[in-house]
Structures are given as C-alpha cells and as structure tokens.
Design an enzyme around this catalytic site. Structure first.
Site, PDB file in Angstrom:
ATOM      1  N   TYR A  92      -9.408 -10.726  -7.500  1.00  0.00           N
ATOM      2  CA  TYR A  92      -8.455 -10.679  -8.609  1.00  0.00           C
ATOM      3  C   TYR A  92      -8.619 -11.895  -9.512  1.00  0.00           C
ATOM      4  O   TYR A  92      -8.462 -11.796 -10.736  1.00  0.00           O
ATOM      5  CB  TYR A  92      -7.017 -10.603  -8.071  1.00  0.00           C
ATOM      6  CG  TYR A  92      -6.737  -9.343  -7.288  1.00  0.00           C
ATOM      7  CD1 TYR A  92      -6.746  -8.096  -7.908  1.00  0.00           C
ATOM      8  CD2 TYR A  92      -6.481  -9.386  -5.922  1.00  0.00           C
ATOM      9  CE1 TYR A  92      -6.507  -6.934  -7.193  1.00  0.00           C
ATOM     10  CE2 TYR A  92      -6.237  -8.235  -5.202  1.00  0.00           C
ATOM     11  CZ  TYR A  92      -6.248  -7.006  -5.843  1.00  0.00           C
ATOM     12  OH  TYR A  92      -6.020  -5.861  -5.132  1.00  0.00           O
ATOM     13  N   HIS A 123      -4.025  -9.150   2.763  1.00  0.00           N
ATOM     14  CA  HIS A 123      -5.476  -9.191   2.927  1.00  0.00           C
ATOM     15  C   HIS A 123      -5.837 -10.059   4.126  1.00  0.00           C
ATOM     16  O   HIS A 123      -5.320 -11.167   4.262  1.00  0.00           O
ATOM     17  CB  HIS A 123      -6.148  -9.775   1.679  1.00  0.00           C
ATOM     18  CG  HIS A 123      -6.094  -8.875   0.491  1.00  0.00           C
ATOM     19  ND1 HIS A 123      -6.132  -9.328  -0.809  1.00  0.00           N
ATOM     20  CD2 HIS A 123      -6.003  -7.512   0.404  1.00  0.00           C
ATOM     21  CE1 HIS A 123      -6.062  -8.307  -1.639  1.00  0.00           C
ATOM     22  NE2 HIS A 123      -5.990  -7.196  -0.923  1.00  0.00           N
ATOM     23  N   ARG A 146      -1.054  -1.621  -6.990  1.00  0.00           N
ATOM     24  CA  ARG A 146      -1.321  -2.714  -6.045  1.00  0.00           C
ATOM     25  C   ARG A 146      -2.250  -3.742  -6.693  1.00  0.00           C
ATOM     26  O   ARG A 146      -2.039  -4.952  -6.566  1.00  0.00           O
ATOM     27  CB  ARG A 146      -1.940  -2.142  -4.769  1.00  0.00           C
ATOM     28  CG  ARG A 146      -2.347  -3.184  -3.716  1.00  0.00           C
ATOM     29  CD  ARG A 146      -2.692  -2.475  -2.415  1.00  0.00           C
ATOM     30  NE  ARG A 146      -3.406  -3.318  -1.491  1.00  0.00           N
ATOM     31  CZ  ARG A 146      -2.836  -4.210  -0.678  1.00  0.00           C
ATOM     32  NH1 ARG A 146      -1.530  -4.401  -0.712  1.00  0.00           N
ATOM     33  NH2 ARG A 146      -3.565  -4.923   0.145  1.00  0.00           N
ATOM     34  N   LYS A 193      -3.019  -1.539   8.096  1.00  0.00           N
ATOM     35  CA  LYS A 193      -4.309  -1.972   8.628  1.00  0.00           C
ATOM     36  C   LYS A 193      -4.155  -2.863   9.852  1.00  0.00           C
ATOM     37  O   LYS A 193      -4.827  -3.882  10.000  1.00  0.00           O
ATOM     38  CB  LYS A 193      -5.123  -2.674   7.541  1.00  0.00           C
ATOM     39  CG  LYS A 193      -5.473  -1.750   6.372  1.00  0.00           C
ATOM     40  CD  LYS A 193      -6.624  -2.256   5.542  1.00  0.00           C
ATOM     41  CE  LYS A 193      -7.049  -1.216   4.530  1.00  0.00           C
ATOM     42  NZ  LYS A 193      -8.184  -1.618   3.699  1.00  0.00           N
ATOM     43  N   HIS A 213      -2.864   3.294  -6.529  1.00  0.00           N
ATOM     44  CA  HIS A 213      -3.476   2.072  -5.990  1.00  0.00           C
ATOM     45  C   HIS A 213      -3.663   1.028  -7.085  1.00  0.00           C
ATOM     46  O   HIS A 213      -3.728  -0.176  -6.788  1.00  0.00           O
ATOM     47  CB  HIS A 213      -4.814   2.395  -5.333  1.00  0.00           C
ATOM     48  CG  HIS A 213      -5.295   1.332  -4.393  1.00  0.00           C
ATOM     49  ND1 HIS A 213      -4.633   1.009  -3.220  1.00  0.00           N
ATOM     50  CD2 HIS A 213      -6.365   0.493  -4.455  1.00  0.00           C
ATOM     51  CE1 HIS A 213      -5.278   0.029  -2.604  1.00  0.00           C
ATOM     52  NE2 HIS A 213      -6.323  -0.306  -3.334  1.00  0.00           N
ATOM     53  N   ARG A 265       0.842  -1.188   0.000  1.00  0.00           N
ATOM     54  CA  ARG A 265       0.000   0.000   0.000  1.00  0.00           C
ATOM     55  C   ARG A 265       0.885   1.248   0.000  1.00  0.00           C
ATOM     56  O   ARG A 265       2.023   1.222   0.488  1.00  0.00           O
ATOM     57  CB  ARG A 265      -0.917   0.012   1.223  1.00  0.00           C
ATOM     58  CG  ARG A 265      -1.869  -1.177   1.308  1.00  0.00           C
ATOM     59  CD  ARG A 265      -2.664  -1.142   2.597  1.00  0.00           C
ATOM     60  NE  ARG A 265      -3.628  -2.227   2.687  1.00  0.00           N
ATOM     61  CZ  ARG A 265      -3.363  -3.420   3.247  1.00  0.00           C
ATOM     62  NH1 ARG A 265      -2.149  -3.661   3.763  1.00  0.00           N
ATOM     63  NH2 ARG A 265      -4.296  -4.363   3.277  1.00  0.00           N
TER      64      ARG A 265
END
Length: 308
Positions: A289, A280, A257, A176, A254, A150
C-alpha cells in the site's frame, strides 16, 4: 488416500483448527486433480514427478489459471500426498519438487481502491432514512472501507464479538487462522449500535451467537448475511455511484479493504498499525500500500529539470 486426506485436514491442518473455507478449498482442488488423473489414466498412488509437471502444465495451458491459484492447488495436492505418505499408502510425495510459475503481475497493480472523495461519494449513496436496511448497509460499507476487515470476517462475526474497552468499542474477527480486534472509530461504533438497536426494536433478541450482519431478503430474512450478500450490497452502491467500472479499474468488495489500507497509509498511519488493522502476517504485504501511494508521488522522473 482420500480418506487419509480428510482425516489430515481435520487433525493436522492449522493444528486441528482449520477454517471451513480452507478445508473446502483443499478438498475441491484435490478432487479436481483426481478427476484429471482419471481422464489421463494416471493412478494417483503411482503418480510421478513428471505426472505432476504435466498437471501443472495443464493448469497453466488449458485451465489458464493464475500463478497464485496454481500455487494453492499445488499446496493442496502436496498435502494430499503428505497424508498418504504418513499412512504408508505411497512411498514418496511426487509434488515436493513442483513449484508454481512465477507471478507475472505487479503486486501493486492488483490493488484497486477508492480515493477519499470517491469514498465520501460512495457513502453518500446510502440512504439516511434510519431504516434497518440503510443502517445495516452504512455500518457494513463504512466498516469495510475504513477498517478493512475481510468479507469472510464480517460474514462470520457475531454480536458477541463486539468488545468494549473503556469508552471504545472493537470488533473481534478471525481470518486466515488469526484472531484480532479491530478498533472501531467512534462514529462507526455509533452507526453499528443504531443498526443493532433497530433490530431489537423489531423484536429480535440479540445473543452472543446472533450474526452481526443479517440478510433482509425474503428468502433468508434475518439469517446470517452471506459473503455473496455482502458483495452484492457493496456492488449495489458502487454501481449507484458509477464507481464499479472505470477506465483501467474495476472495484469490488475487496477494494474496500484495499481502500482502508491505502488511505490509512496516506493518512500517515504507522505501517505496523495498518498491518495490525488488516491482519497481515507479513509486513511486506502491508508495504504494498505504501508502494502504491509513492509510485507516482515519488517518481524520480519528476525531479528531472527537462521540458517536453
């Protein structure tokens, strides 16, 4: 109530280790709610579920916010009242039954990415003149597009976050609330070290706390590269490659990514390995994806033997 909320953010969110961005976002959302209360002459301490429904309607109708943004806002306001209930400043939390509107956008439609040939062309836009700027930009853009960190994670990364495991190098990042190590491709690690050696050649003494990526602008020379600065660098090369804006698609930092995730799946990468690479928490997020790749290549209509 606001003082109780600030204390709650410091002591309770993420077990007392909330990311600065999280704290800033929560405070901003709550202050926006309190401003709305002032405009509507609603006493926050006496707000009812109906008042919060009116606020939700305001976010949808007047502010025209996305469902995901409204969800974050409601979480912040809900926690604002949770802290007030804990301090016995209010009797109950009026946000408990308030949910955000359903997301009306296909999750896969939000995935914008570069195909392999586009990524090669993007990287070719970065000069190979061994200057400090070109070495920095090549390391930055390549790591983002191939390894998928990120923007915030690269902004926060320090020199001391580089980890060696045998002949291999990795980059420890935090995003995160989770810490993970990104395994760097050998060619990426080589470019990154060339960039760091160029900084040392200029007289910089690298310590564990030295920012991994630095600004080279006149105003913020050798300071930590900001998130805006990272986005500006990526946009500069996307524009140079004429890839920033295309029919039905706009790319951003982004998107790099997303590129790492999509091309990782295309390259027959294991779904869980891609999940670990991107950090994730839910495998369903990574599976988007896979859906992006298979939506067109595995279209059942392609197998129908009918000519048009």
């Amino acid at each position: 109530m606001l003082e109780a909320f600030v204390a709650f953010l410091e002591l309770d969110v993420a077990a007392g280790d909330a990311a600065p961005d999280t704290v800033t976002t929560y405070l901003r959302r709550v202050n926006q709610y309190l401003n709305w209360c002032g405009e509507q002459k609603v006493n926050p301490a006496l707000a009812t579920e109906e008042d919060l429904k009116s606020y939700r309607r305001y976010l949808i109708g007047e502010k025209k916010l996305k469902s995901s943004t409204i969800a974050i806002t409601l979480v912040a306001v809900r926690r604002f009242y949770t802290s007030a209930v804990a301090r016995k400043l209010v009797k109950e939390n009026p946000v408990m039954g308030i949910k955000p509107p359903r997301e009306k956008v296909d999750a896969a439609e939000r995935i914008t990415f570069l195909e392999e040939e586009e990524l090669r062309y993007l990287l070719s836009m970065i000069p190979r003149d061994d200057s400090l700027e070109s070495l920095r930009d090549l390391a930055l853009v390549a790591i983002m597009a191939l390894q998928g960190p990120r923007t915030l994670e690269l902004h926060q990364a320090d020199f001391g976050d580089l980890i060696r495991s045998g002949k291999n190098w990795g980059l420890r990042v935090e995003g995160k609330g989770n810490i993970r190590t990104i395994p760097l491709r050998p060619d990426l690690a080589e470019v990154l070290w060339q960039y760091l050696e160029a900084r040392e050649a200029r007289g910089e003494i690298l310590t564990k706390k030295s920012p991994l990526f630095i600004s080279l602008s006149h105003k913020t020379h050798f300071q930590r590269l900001s998130r805006r600065g990272i986005r500006w660098i990526v946009d500069k090369y996307l524009e140079a490659a004429n890839l920033k804006h295309a029919s039905g698609r706009t790319l951003s930092a982004h998107s790099l990514r997303h590129t790492a995730g999509t091309l990782g799946i295309k390259g027959e990468g294991d779904l869980r390995q891609v999940q670990d690479l991107l950090g994730h928490s839910d495998l369903k997020t990574t599976a988007i994806y896979l859906h992006v790749r298979e939506r067109y290549t595995h279209n059942p209509a392609l197998n129908i033997d009918v000519e048009i």
